[in-house]
Design a protein around this motif. Structure first.
Motif, PDB file in Angstrom:
ATOM      1  N   ASP A 134      33.685 -15.453  -6.859  1.00 56.67           N
ATOM      2  CA  ASP A 134      33.253 -14.199  -7.473  1.00 56.67           C
ATOM      3  C   ASP A 134      34.326 -13.710  -8.439  1.00 56.67           C
ATOM      4  N   GLU A 135      34.118 -14.007  -9.708  1.00 53.59           N
ATOM      5  CA  GLU A 135      35.093 -13.677 -10.757  1.00 53.59           C
ATOM      6  C   GLU A 135      36.519 -14.004 -10.326  1.00 53.59           C
ATOM      7  N   PRO A 136      36.761 -15.237  -9.939  1.00 54.34           N
ATOM      8  CA  PRO A 136      38.053 -15.569  -9.330  1.00 54.34           C
ATOM      9  C   PRO A 136      39.224 -15.396 -10.284  1.00 54.34           C
ATOM     10  N   ASP A 141      16.000   4.122  -3.211  1.00 51.71           N
ATOM     11  CA  ASP A 141      16.794   2.939  -2.865  1.00 51.71           C
ATOM     12  C   ASP A 141      17.104   2.157  -4.147  1.00 51.71           C
ATOM     13  N   THR A 142      18.143   1.343  -4.082  1.00 52.26           N
ATOM     14  CA  THR A 142      18.506   0.529  -5.257  1.00 52.26           C
ATOM     15  C   THR A 142      17.947  -0.876  -5.080  1.00 52.26           C
ATOM     16  N   LEU A 143      17.014  -1.240  -5.966  1.00 50.19           N
ATOM     17  CA  LEU A 143      16.520  -2.623  -5.933  1.00 50.19           C
ATOM     18  C   LEU A 143      17.449  -3.462  -6.806  1.00 50.19           C
ATOM     19  N   ALA A 144      18.218  -4.328  -6.178  1.00 52.59           N
ATOM     20  CA  ALA A 144      19.198  -5.134  -6.928  1.00 52.59           C
ATOM     21  C   ALA A 144      18.566  -6.460  -7.360  1.00 52.59           C
ATOM     22  N   LEU A 145      18.002  -7.180  -6.412  1.00 52.73           N
ATOM     23  CA  LEU A 145      17.427  -8.495  -6.734  1.00 52.73           C
ATOM     24  C   LEU A 145      15.905  -8.418  -6.616  1.00 52.73           C
ATOM     25  N   GLY A 205      25.534 -12.221 -16.225  1.00 57.41           N
ATOM     26  CA  GLY A 205      24.496 -11.200 -16.409  1.00 57.41           C
ATOM     27  C   GLY A 205      25.139  -9.844 -16.583  1.00 57.41           C
ATOM     28  N   PRO A 206      24.350  -8.839 -16.948  1.00 60.61           N
ATOM     29  CA  PRO A 206      24.902  -7.512 -17.181  1.00 60.61           C
ATOM     30  C   PRO A 206      25.596  -6.954 -15.944  1.00 60.61           C
ATOM     31  N   SER A 207      26.549  -6.063 -16.171  1.00 59.25           N
ATOM     32  CA  SER A 207      27.264  -5.447 -15.058  1.00 59.25           C
ATOM     33  C   SER A 207      26.284  -4.719 -14.130  1.00 59.25           C
ATOM     34  N   GLY A 208      26.425  -4.927 -12.851  1.00 63.71           N
ATOM     35  CA  GLY A 208      25.591  -4.233 -11.875  1.00 63.71           C
ATOM     36  C   GLY A 208      24.237  -4.878 -11.655  1.00 63.71           C
ATOM     37  N   CYS A 209      23.999  -6.083 -12.210  1.00 66.99           N
ATOM     38  CA  CYS A 209      22.655  -6.671 -12.085  1.00 66.99           C
ATOM     39  C   CYS A 209      22.432  -7.316 -10.715  1.00 66.99           C
ATOM     40  N   GLY A 210      23.510  -7.602  -9.985  1.00 64.30           N
ATOM     41  CA  GLY A 210      23.306  -8.149  -8.642  1.00 64.30           C
ATOM     42  C   GLY A 210      23.922  -9.527  -8.424  1.00 64.30           C
ATOM     43  N   LYS A 211      24.821  -9.939  -9.300  1.00 65.33           N
ATOM     44  CA  LYS A 211      25.427 -11.276  -9.175  1.00 65.33           C
ATOM     45  C   LYS A 211      26.223 -11.391  -7.873  1.00 65.33           C
ATOM     46  N   SER A 212      27.081 -10.388  -7.627  1.00 61.11           N
ATOM     47  CA  SER A 212      27.896 -10.442  -6.398  1.00 61.11           C
ATOM     48  C   SER A 212      27.001 -10.340  -5.167  1.00 61.11           C
ATOM     49  N   THR A 213      25.960  -9.544  -5.276  1.00 64.80           N
ATOM     50  CA  THR A 213      25.029  -9.395  -4.153  1.00 64.80           C
ATOM     51  C   THR A 213      24.414 -10.752  -3.814  1.00 64.80           C
ATOM     52  N   LEU A 214      23.991 -11.485  -4.836  1.00 66.00           N
ATOM     53  CA  LEU A 214      23.382 -12.791  -4.602  1.00 66.00           C
ATOM     54  C   LEU A 214      24.399 -13.745  -3.961  1.00 66.00           C
ATOM     55  N   SER A 222      18.960  -7.659 -16.454  1.00 64.39           N
ATOM     56  CA  SER A 222      19.533  -6.431 -15.911  1.00 64.39           C
ATOM     57  C   SER A 222      18.742  -6.005 -14.669  1.00 64.39           C
ATOM     58  N   ARG A 223      19.330  -5.122 -13.884  1.00 60.07           N
ATOM     59  CA  ARG A 223      18.763  -4.718 -12.603  1.00 60.07           C
ATOM     60  C   ARG A 223      17.456  -3.955 -12.796  1.00 60.07           C
ATOM     61  N   PRO A 224      16.454  -4.156 -11.954  1.00 59.25           N
ATOM     62  CA  PRO A 224      16.377  -5.127 -10.858  1.00 59.25           C
ATOM     63  C   PRO A 224      16.276  -6.547 -11.414  1.00 59.25           C
ATOM     64  N   THR A 262      30.844 -14.971 -13.250  1.00 62.31           N
ATOM     65  CA  THR A 262      31.841 -14.649 -14.280  1.00 62.31           C
ATOM     66  C   THR A 262      31.213 -13.720 -15.326  1.00 62.31           C
ATOM     67  N   HIS A 263      32.067 -12.962 -15.989  1.00 67.79           N
ATOM     68  CA  HIS A 263      31.611 -12.151 -17.126  1.00 67.79           C
ATOM     69  C   HIS A 263      31.951 -12.827 -18.441  1.00 67.79           C
ATOM     70  N   ASP A 264      32.649 -13.953 -18.330  1.00 70.57           N
ATOM     71  CA  ASP A 264      33.219 -14.582 -19.510  1.00 70.57           C
ATOM     72  C   ASP A 264      32.327 -15.747 -19.946  1.00 70.57           C
ATOM     73  N   SER A 272      17.205  -4.905  -1.553  1.00 66.28           N
ATOM     74  CA  SER A 272      17.162  -3.484  -1.842  1.00 66.28           C
ATOM     75  C   SER A 272      18.213  -2.804  -0.975  1.00 66.28           C
ATOM     76  N   PHE A 273      18.996  -1.884  -1.571  1.00 66.24           N
ATOM     77  CA  PHE A 273      20.004  -1.146  -0.806  1.00 66.24           C
ATOM     78  C   PHE A 273      19.468   0.248  -0.516  1.00 66.24           C
ATOM     79  N   LYS A 274      19.461   0.623   0.745  1.00 68.16           N
ATOM     80  CA  LYS A 274      18.977   1.951   1.144  1.00 68.16           C
ATOM     81  C   LYS A 274      19.930   3.010   0.619  1.00 68.16           C
TER      82      LYS A 274
HETATM   83  N1  LIG Z   1      26.560  -2.120  -0.234  1.00 68.27           N
HETATM   84  C1  LIG Z   1      25.874  -1.543  -1.208  1.00 68.27           C
HETATM   85  N2  LIG Z   1      25.216  -0.377  -1.000  1.00 68.27           N
HETATM   86  C2  LIG Z   1      24.491   0.195  -1.975  1.00 68.27           C
HETATM   87  N3  LIG Z   1      24.339  -0.332  -3.216  1.00 68.27           N
HETATM   88  C3  LIG Z   1      24.962  -1.480  -3.476  1.00 68.27           C
HETATM   89  C4  LIG Z   1      25.757  -2.154  -2.504  1.00 68.27           C
HETATM   90  N4  LIG Z   1      26.249  -3.292  -3.049  1.00 68.27           N
HETATM   91  C5  LIG Z   1      25.787  -3.326  -4.320  1.00 68.27           C
HETATM   92  N5  LIG Z   1      25.015  -2.247  -4.572  1.00 68.27           N
HETATM   93  C6  LIG Z   1      24.307  -1.959  -5.833  1.00 68.27           C
HETATM   94  O1  LIG Z   1      23.551  -3.118  -6.181  1.00 68.27           O
HETATM   95  C7  LIG Z   1      23.632  -3.358  -7.579  1.00 68.27           C
HETATM   96  C8  LIG Z   1      24.163  -4.746  -7.820  1.00 68.27           C
HETATM   97  O2  LIG Z   1      25.555  -4.769  -7.476  1.00 68.27           O
HETATM   98  P1  LIG Z   1      26.452  -6.081  -7.653  1.00 68.27           P
HETATM   99  O3  LIG Z   1      27.841  -5.721  -7.293  1.00 68.27           O
HETATM  100  O4  LIG Z   1      25.804  -7.195  -6.949  1.00 68.27           O
HETATM  101  O5  LIG Z   1      26.329  -6.327  -9.231  1.00 68.27           O
HETATM  102  P2  LIG Z   1      27.162  -7.311 -10.161  1.00 68.27           P
HETATM  103  O6  LIG Z   1      26.185  -7.934 -11.089  1.00 68.27           O
HETATM  104  O7  LIG Z   1      27.998  -8.223  -9.348  1.00 68.27           O
HETATM  105  O8  LIG Z   1      28.091  -6.265 -10.932  1.00 68.27           O
HETATM  106  P3  LIG Z   1      29.440  -6.468 -11.755  1.00 68.27           P
HETATM  107  O9  LIG Z   1      29.137  -7.502 -12.803  1.00 68.27           O
HETATM  108  O10 LIG Z   1      29.703  -5.128 -12.374  1.00 68.27           O
HETATM  109  O11 LIG Z   1      30.500  -6.894 -10.796  1.00 68.27           O
HETATM  110  C9  LIG Z   1      24.480  -2.226  -8.167  1.00 68.27           C
HETATM  111  O12 LIG Z   1      23.624  -1.229  -8.653  1.00 68.27           O
HETATM  112  C10 LIG Z   1      25.280  -1.736  -6.986  1.00 68.27           C
HETATM  113  O13 LIG Z   1      25.587  -0.367  -7.124  1.00 68.27           O
END
Ligand SMILES: Nc1ncnc2c1ncn2[C@@H]1O[C@H](COP(=O)(O)OP(=O)(O)OP(=O)(O)O)[C@@H](O)[C@H]1O
Length: 261
Positions: A162-164, A23-27, A44-53, A213-215, A195-197, A13-15
């Motif tokens: 990460d999407e290299p 707060d944003t619950l990503a995962l 997965g969908p854009s913004g779902c949390g792949k990069s976060t993971l 999709s997120r969360p 990847t998105h592809d 969760s991001f504060k």
């Molecule tokens: N440092 C941060 N602070 C606050 N929110 C964040 C932070 N990093 C990511 N988020 C939020 O967490 C969610 C997941 O982000 P993330 O970049 O992991 O998604 P993603 O699946 O990799 O997206 P994309 O496919 O568009 O690259 C998004 O809603 C993003 O706005």
């Protein structure tokens, strides 16, 4: 073989900086086991949390709760057992190719011992002759190659991608897909790639992990049971594509649009 990743019930969760916003619950409870030496894609969908993971696995960010393990050791910080390659090359613009690749070795004070390794990885990614070039003197594909060499030179057991190839043209992208697969085979390592592809995921992976999709959670894990090297035109490839698009809810299920003139 090393490079086994276990992800147990991970929440992130991001504060919010704005107290009036939630707060944003990503995962939202991610469970995943990645076999050592396998090639796994996260889609997965854009913004779902792949990069976060990926960042949490890399130790660049912390899970809010849950645990992650690499070869049985709890992941709590970055380590030389994990290499990272991002979209866009992220090379230091003021350093030459060889100095960029050597950077991690120098930071770990093992440069003298492993100096010849730098040349080995320059050769491996096909940049022989460009050792003294600066990033701005290289094409996008060459920058990405240098970035891969930098991530690989410390012999990580896991390479996190990460999407290299996201910023590259289709031809360079396909060439580099093959090169990454070659490196993967030669180095007996685990590769985890965001990847998105969909085609890229099917072409390269043993398993495709589709996230919701997120969360976000793991929605489905699809084993890609196709011999390598793979042909994008074969029927089974197309069947995997349809299946993944269906899980992503993109399989032609978009509601009909009515236009009022
Ligand atoms: N440092 C941060 N602070 C606050 N929110 C964040 C932070 N990093 C990511 N988020 C939020 O967490 C969610 C997941 O982000 P993330 O970049 O992991 O998604 P993603 O699946 O990799 O997206 P994309 O496919 O568009 O690259 C998004 O809603 C993003 O706005």
């Amino acid at each position: 073989m090393v490079g086994e990743i276990k992800i147990n019930n991970v929440y992130k969760s991001f504060k919010s900086l704005d107290p009036s916003k939630e707060d944003t619950l990503a995962l939202n409870g991610v469970d995943l086991k990645i076999e050592p030496g396998s090639f796994v894609s996260l889609i997965g969908p854009s913004g779902c949390g792949k990069s976060t993971l990926l960042r949490i696995i890399g130790g660049l960010d912390k899970a809010t709760s849950g645990e992650l393990f690499l070869d049985g050791n709890k992941i709590i910080k970055p380590g030389s057992d994990r290499g990272f390659a991002f979209q866009g090359s992220n090379l230091f613009p003021w350093l030459t190719v060889e100095k960029n690749i050597a950077f991690g070795l120098k930071a770990r004070h093992i440069y003298k011992k492993e100096k010849e390794e730098v040349q080995k990885f320059v050769d491996l990614v096909g940049l022989k002759g460009f050792e003294k070039s600066y990033p701005h003197q290289l094409s996008g594909g060459m920058q990405q190659r240098a970035s891969l060499a930098r991530a690989l030179v410390g012999h990580p057991s896991v390479l996190l991608l990460d999407e290299p190839l996201g910023a590259l043209d289709a031809f360079t992208r396909m060439t580099l897909q093959d090169e990454i697969l070659k490196i993967w085979k030669q180095n007996n390592m685990t590769m985890l790639m965001v990847t998105h592809d969909v085609d890229e995921a099917i072409y390269m992976s043993d398993k495709v992990v589709v996230m919701s999709s997120r969360p976000s959670k793991v929605e489905e894990i699809i084993d890609i049971d196709l011999p390598r090297p793979r042909a994008r035109s074969q029927d089974t490839f197309q069947q995997y594509r349809t299946r993944i698009l269906d899980v992503l809810n993109l399989g032609g299920k978009i509601e009909e649009v009515e236009y009022y003139l």
